[in-house]
Design an enzyme around this catalytic site. Structure first.
Site, short mmCIF file in Angstrom:
data_model
loop_
_atom_site.label_atom_id
_atom_site.label_comp_id
_atom_site.label_asym_id
_atom_site.label_seq_id
_atom_site.Cartn_x
_atom_site.Cartn_y
_atom_site.Cartn_z
N PRO A 242 0.79 -1.24 0.00
CA PRO A 242 0.00 0.00 0.00
C PRO A 242 0.82 1.28 0.00
O PRO A 242 1.83 1.41 0.70
CB PRO A 242 -0.83 -0.13 1.28
CG PRO A 242 -1.00 -1.61 1.46
CD PRO A 242 0.32 -2.20 1.01
N CYS A 243 0.35 2.25 -0.80
CA CYS A 243 1.06 3.52 -0.97
C CYS A 243 0.69 4.62 0.03
O CYS A 243 1.51 5.50 0.30
CB CYS A 243 0.82 4.06 -2.38
SG CYS A 243 1.39 2.96 -3.70
#
Length: 446
Positions: free
Chosen positions: A96-97
């Protein structure tokens, strides 16, 4: 004779941008894990297609793809057993960013969605020959220099040599900027043979060149298509996929929308079809998901992909993906290293840079006692490093304590002294706050 295919376990696989690139680079999936059901459906469908193309019957291909793609939280031990894949050639993923994105709060290790450190810790469990993780450009900033330094140390302790590199998608033929910050780590035996992929000598096509046929496929007048192609004369800004909390499909925040307008594109939404004969030349066309997929790198016979689901979820699948050509280039570089094809000239240990001298002193200073900002500045200057004023030292400590526990004591003269404690990131702890967060917000996590 084609070399024997290598094997990969992919976490946070999404709809398969990295999956397809790695497949084209010579990797076969042993397992692919993804939280989002829609993306997993697309991935499963296309992996089955690839198996059929290689000679597997449709029924067997469907069954095999279903056994490869598992849907759920990658950190859930009930979903998969990492030890069953011990020694796999490559562990890869796009974790996840949001923990690192400049569009968010950059909470890093304290963001419950952060899986970067957890993925690195997986190396201790399954000992893959190589690791590939990609994320947003924000992770490359000064805010996360200590975080990155710690990751390199974790890898070193586990027997790996890790390197960070910022890659631009357009360097590999993809018609958009899309900077991605990439971590590649290999066991020392193979690290001596790893070379980062070289950018393509050919410039990426402009948006107009790339989409000309699609923009005119529904009857839009040729003269309007030609005028649009001339206006869309550069590569695209970064495609933004958004999250489940986002409303509908559009092409990003205000600045991105302005950039799209310069290219002659209405970025306020995604169209169901290309413009037809009723549209004049004064109105800006919207992109379809097929157009967005091309801009993301799904273009040409080697990158055909069939997305499953309705328009908005398809757009998100595309927008959140790693461009397949970039993944292919990285996959080929890793495969070459694992086959020990070309040895590098420099020492692999030289690739472990000192990213954050403040963190390094707090972690490794032989005195093992709290250090003031002035003492840290003096030690850095004495070591020949770049001189850092005390306010800069304090700023860096403020960054560090967002990802690490930092103990503070007050000296007799009133100065604060600092001692580095534990990393705050989730690495699989049973009592970590991530478990409660995930249980409460699973439907919104993306």
């Amino acid at each position: 004779m084609a070399p024997e295919r290598l094997e990969v376990v992919e976490i946070c696989a999404g709809a398969g941008g990295q999956s397809l690139g790695l497949h084209n680079a010579g990797f076969t999936h042993k397992l692919a894990l993804e939280l989002d059901q829609n993306a997993a459906t697309t991935l499963r469908h296309n992996l089955a297609r690839l198996l059929v193309a290689e000679g597997t019957s449709l029924e067997d291909a469907d069954q095999e793809a279903a056994s490869i793609v598992k849907v759920g939280d990658v950190a859930d031990k009930a979903l998969w057993d990492p030890y069953a894949y011990k020694g796999v050639d490559l562990l890869a993923g796009g974790v996840p960013c949001p923990p690192f994105s400049i569009a968010g709060n950059q909470l890093g290790a304290t963001d419950e969605r952060d899986l970067f450190a957890w993925a690195v810790h997986l190396c201790k469990d399954i000992q893959p020959k190589a690791l590939l993780l990609e994320n947003v450009k924000g992770l490359s900033g000064n805010r996360f220099s200590a975080y990155r330094q710690h990751i390199l140390e974790l890898l070193h302790d586990a027997g790996y040599v890790g390197e960070w590199r910022l890659l631009e998608a357009h360097q590999f033929g993809v018609s958009q900027l899309r900077p991605r910050f990439v971590l590649v780590a290999l066991q020392k035996e193979y690290a001596a043979y790893f070379h980062w992929p070289e950018p393509s000598e050919d410039a990426a096509p402009t948006v107009g060149e790339l989409l000309k046929d699609l923009m005119g496929a529904n009857g839009w007048a040729p003269e309007h298509v030609a005028a649009w192609v001339e206006k869309a004369s550069s590569i695209a800004p970064t495609i933004v996929g958004g999250s489940k909390k986002h409303g509908g499909a559009d092409l990003g925040p205000t600045r991105a929308k302005a950039a799209w307008r310069q290219l002659g594109v209405d970025a306020m939404g995604v169209a169901n079809a290309a413009p037809d004969a009723s549209m004049d030349g004064d109105h800006l066309p919207k992109l379809t998901t097929a157009m967005v997929a091309r801009i993301q790198g799904w273009y040409g016979k080697d990158y055909h992909w069939e997305f499953q689901g309705r328009k908005t979820t398809v757009y998100r699948q595309i927008g959140n993906a790693f461009p397949p050509p970039v993944a292919k280039a990285l996959g080929e570089a890793i495969a070459s290293a694992l086959r020990k094809e070309v040895k590098r000239a420099d020492s692999v240990e030289s690739t472990r840079p000192d990213l954050d001298p403040v963190y390094l002193l707090l972690r490794h200073h032989p005195d093992k006692k709290p250090l003031t900002a002035q003492k840290l500045a003096d030690l850095i200057a004495k070591s020949g490093g770049k001189k850092l004023p005390v306010p800069e030292i304090e700023r860096r400590i403020a960054h560090i304590e967002r990802d690490f526990h930092v103990e503070k004591t007050i000296r007799n003269n009133g100065e604060l002294a600092y001692e580095l404690g534990e990393f705050k990131a989730f690495i699989g702890q049973q009592d970590h706050a991530r478990h409660d967060y995930f249980a409460q917000h699973r439907g919104k996590v993306s």
